[in-house]
Design a protein around this motif. Structure first.
Motif, PDB file in Angstrom:
ATOM      1  N   THR A 211       0.836  -1.074   0.066  1.00 34.86           N
ATOM      2  CA  THR A 211       0.050   0.181   0.171  1.00 34.86           C
ATOM      3  C   THR A 211       0.946   1.366   0.037  1.00 34.86           C
ATOM      4  O   THR A 211       0.569   2.253  -0.630  1.00 34.86           O
ATOM      5  N   ALA A 212       1.863   1.167   0.674  1.00 34.88           N
ATOM      6  CA  ALA A 212       2.845   2.517   0.879  1.00 34.88           C
ATOM      7  C   ALA A 212       3.430   2.892  -0.582  1.00 34.88           C
ATOM      8  O   ALA A 212       3.634   3.915  -0.981  1.00 34.88           O
ATOM      9  N   GLN A 213       3.629   1.867  -1.303  1.00 35.21           N
ATOM     10  CA  GLN A 213       4.312   2.037  -2.797  1.00 35.21           C
ATOM     11  C   GLN A 213       3.199   2.485  -3.565  1.00 35.21           C
ATOM     12  O   GLN A 213       3.247   3.506  -4.496  1.00 35.21           O
ATOM     13  N   ARG A 214       1.972   1.923  -3.333  1.00 41.10           N
ATOM     14  CA  ARG A 214       0.930   2.581  -4.222  1.00 41.10           C
ATOM     15  C   ARG A 214       0.519   3.897  -3.873  1.00 41.10           C
ATOM     16  O   ARG A 214       0.099   4.447  -4.863  1.00 41.10           O
ATOM     17  N   TYR A 215       0.534   4.513  -2.722  1.00 41.10           N
ATOM     18  CA  TYR A 215       0.420   5.732  -2.190  1.00 41.10           C
ATOM     19  C   TYR A 215       1.338   6.519  -2.878  1.00 41.10           C
ATOM     20  O   TYR A 215       0.808   7.327  -3.307  1.00 41.10           O
ATOM     21  N   GLU A 216       2.460   6.459  -3.063  1.00 43.36           N
ATOM     22  CA  GLU A 216       3.491   7.429  -3.752  1.00 43.36           C
ATOM     23  C   GLU A 216       3.170   7.534  -4.871  1.00 43.36           C
ATOM     24  O   GLU A 216       3.365   8.665  -5.539  1.00 43.36           O
ATOM     25  N   GLU A 217       2.555   6.558  -5.666  1.00 42.58           N
ATOM     26  CA  GLU A 217       2.270   6.646  -7.132  1.00 42.58           C
ATOM     27  C   GLU A 217       0.914   7.289  -7.364  1.00 42.58           C
ATOM     28  O   GLU A 217       0.812   8.400  -8.150  1.00 42.58           O
ATOM     29  N   LEU A 218      -0.158   7.084  -6.520  1.00 41.21           N
ATOM     30  CA  LEU A 218      -1.304   7.597  -6.590  1.00 41.21           C
ATOM     31  C   LEU A 218      -1.586   9.083  -6.157  1.00 41.21           C
ATOM     32  O   LEU A 218      -2.167   9.931  -6.780  1.00 41.21           O
ATOM     33  N   VAL A 219      -0.684   9.357  -5.091  1.00 43.83           N
ATOM     34  CA  VAL A 219      -0.523  10.705  -4.770  1.00 43.83           C
ATOM     35  C   VAL A 219      -0.069  11.860  -5.783  1.00 43.83           C
ATOM     36  O   VAL A 219      -0.735  12.983  -5.826  1.00 43.83           O
ATOM     37  N   ARG A 220       0.816  11.361  -6.457  1.00 47.68           N
ATOM     38  CA  ARG A 220       1.296  12.452  -7.644  1.00 47.68           C
ATOM     39  C   ARG A 220       0.310  12.549  -8.723  1.00 47.68           C
ATOM     40  O   ARG A 220      -0.143  13.651  -9.356  1.00 47.68           O
ATOM     41  N   TRP A 221      -0.541  11.301  -9.135  1.00 48.80           N
ATOM     42  CA  TRP A 221      -1.375  11.448 -10.412  1.00 48.80           C
ATOM     43  C   TRP A 221      -2.671  12.006  -9.590  1.00 48.80           C
ATOM     44  O   TRP A 221      -3.360  12.835 -10.467  1.00 48.80           O
ATOM     45  N   ASN A 222      -3.073  11.874  -8.399  1.00 47.10           N
ATOM     46  CA  ASN A 222      -4.119  12.630  -7.726  1.00 47.10           C
ATOM     47  C   ASN A 222      -3.938  14.245  -7.675  1.00 47.10           C
ATOM     48  O   ASN A 222      -4.876  15.096  -8.143  1.00 47.10           O
ATOM     49  N   ALA A 223      -2.568  14.662  -7.690  1.00 47.41           N
ATOM     50  CA  ALA A 223      -2.148  16.074  -7.833  1.00 47.41           C
ATOM     51  C   ALA A 223      -2.356  16.540  -9.446  1.00 47.41           C
ATOM     52  O   ALA A 223      -2.836  17.561  -9.647  1.00 47.41           O
ATOM     53  N   LEU A 224      -1.730  15.567 -10.168  1.00 44.59           N
ATOM     54  CA  LEU A 224      -2.175  15.918 -11.702  1.00 44.59           C
ATOM     55  C   LEU A 224      -3.504  15.986 -11.975  1.00 44.59           C
ATOM     56  O   LEU A 224      -3.970  17.088 -12.870  1.00 44.59           O
ATOM     57  N   LEU A 225      -4.376  15.344 -11.493  1.00 47.81           N
ATOM     58  CA  LEU A 225      -6.000  15.401 -11.764  1.00 47.81           C
ATOM     59  C   LEU A 225      -6.384  16.652 -11.382  1.00 47.81           C
ATOM     60  O   LEU A 225      -7.467  17.209 -11.852  1.00 47.81           O
ATOM     61  N   GLN A 226      -5.866  17.407 -10.368  1.00 45.77           N
ATOM     62  CA  GLN A 226      -6.280  18.756 -10.014  1.00 45.77           C
ATOM     63  C   GLN A 226      -5.660  19.726 -10.673  1.00 45.77           C
ATOM     64  O   GLN A 226      -5.767  20.859 -10.576  1.00 45.77           O
TER      65      GLN A 226
END
Length: 297
Positions: A211-226
Motif C-alpha cells: 500500500t505504501a508504494q501504491r500511495y506514492e504513485e497515486l498521490v502524484r497522479w491525484n495532484a495531476l488530476l487537479q
C-alpha cells in the motif's frame, strides 16, 4: 432541497487501504455529477482503515460504510446486500487503487439513458508513469474486457438479474463473472464509451504492490488530476500513440498481437513469468519507484 440521487457508487476495500482511500474518494468527490451516494464496502478492514473511513464520512454525508468480516473471496455478496439499499438510477464501481477523471459519472449517465450496461475506456498507468490505452474498446462485444472501475449499469436492470453479485469461483475474475451474468440476460443492452474516463493502476496479481508504494504513485497522479493543463498533454500523448499503433497494426503483416518481431522475446518472457508466478525482472534504470512524468511529445 436535496437533488434526487443519480448514481450509487460501490467502492470495495479491505485491510491496509487507509492511505489510498482518501485519494480514491477525492476523485469521486470531484465528479461533474454530484448527486451520488458512495457505499464503501468493507471486506475485513483493519482498525486504521476503519478510522480513515469514519473520517471520510464526517467530511461528506453522502458516504456510507458497510463493515463486514473478511469474505472467502472478494466480498461479492456484501455488494449485493448493499445494492438492496441503493437509491441511484445507476450503479458505478471503483477499486480503491484507481482514480476517476471528473467526467466519469457524466459519461456513464449519458450512455445509460438507453443502455443497461456500459463500460468506458481507461488509461493504464505503466510502471514508467506513461499512460497507454491497452485495448481501446470500441464495440459492445468487447464489454467483457472492461474493468470494474470503468463499468456502470442501471439499478433497475440489476434487480432483474437471477443472482446479482455472488461468490466467484476460484481462479475467475469477480468482475468478469458478474458481467457474464449481465450479458446473458435477455434485457441487457450494452454500450461502450470511447472516452477514457479513469486512471487504472494494476500492479501485479492480488494483492500486488504494498500500500505504501501504491500511495506514492497515486498521490502524484491525484495532484495531476487537479491540474488539468499539466494532465492534458499526457492524455493526448496516450491517444495519439493508440491511434498510431492501431494504424501500424492494420498496415503491417509482420506484427503478432500488435508487436514487432524484435519485441516478441521480451513479451514471451514476461508472459511466461506471469504464468509461472515468478517475480518480474526489472529493466535497466527501474527501481520500483515512480519515474518522472514526461509531458513533452
Amino acid at each position: 432541497m436535496s437533488l434526487p440521487i443519480q448514481a450509487t457508487i460501490i467502492l470495495p476495500t479491505t485491510a491496509d487501504r487507509g492511505l489510498l482511500l482518501p485519494l480514491c474518494v477525492s476523485s469521486i468527490r470531484r465528479q461533474v455529477i454530484q448527486a451520488f451516494e458512495l457505499f464503501i464496502i468493507g471486506d475485513g478492514v483493519d482498525e486504521p482503515t476503519r478510522a480513515v473511513v469514519h473520517d471520510l464520512i464526517r467530511q461528506d454525508d453522502r458516504i456510507r460504510f458497510f463493515d463486514h468480516p473478511k469474505h472467502s473471496r472478494r466480498g461479492e455478496v456484501y455488494r449485493h446486500q448493499a445494492l438492496q439499499e441503493a437509491r441511484g438510477t445507476f450503479v458505478a464501481y471503483i477499486c480503491d487503487r484507481d482514480l476517476w477523471l471528473p467526467n466519469h459519472l457524466e459519461v456513464l449517465a449519458h450512455h445509460l439513458q438507453k443502455a443497461t450496461l456500459v463500460t468506458t475506456n481507461y488509461y493504464y498507468v505503466r510502471l514508467d508513469q506513461q499512460l497507454v490505452l491497452p485495448y481501446l474498446l470500441t464495440s459492445p462485444s468487447q464489454t467483457a474486457r472492461g474493468i470494474l472501475s470503468a463499468a456502470g449499469h442501471r439499478l433497475d436492470f440489476y434487480h432483474r438479474l437471477p443472482y446479482g453479485w455472488r461468490t466467484t469461483p476460484n481462479n475467475r475474475p469477480t468482475d468478469l463473472y458478474m458481467w457474464e451474468q449481465m450479458l446473458a440476460h435477455a434485457d441487457c443492452r450494452v454500450a461502450v464509451a470511447w472516452q477514457p474516463t479513469l486512471l487504472y493502476f494494476k500492479r501485479n496479481d492480488h494483492p500486488g504492490w504494498p500500500t505504501a508504494q501504491r500511495y506514492e504513485e497515486l498521490v502524484r497522479w491525484n495532484a495531476l488530476l487537479q491540474t488539468p493543463p499539466a494532465l492534458q498533454p499526457v492524455m493526448d500523448k496516450a491517444l495519439i500513440s493508440a491511434a498510431y499503433e492501431r494504424n501500424r497494426y492494420r498496415e503491417s503483416w509482420v506484427l503478432l498481437r500488435g508487436r514487432r518481431i524484435s519485441e516478441l522475446p521480451d513479451w514471451f518472457r514476461t508472459k511466461l513469468r506471469e504464468w509461472l508466478k515468478l517475480p518480474a525482472v526489472p529493466k535497466a534504470g527501474e527501481n520500483g519507484l515512480p519515474a518522472p512524468i514526461e509531458l513533452d511529445y
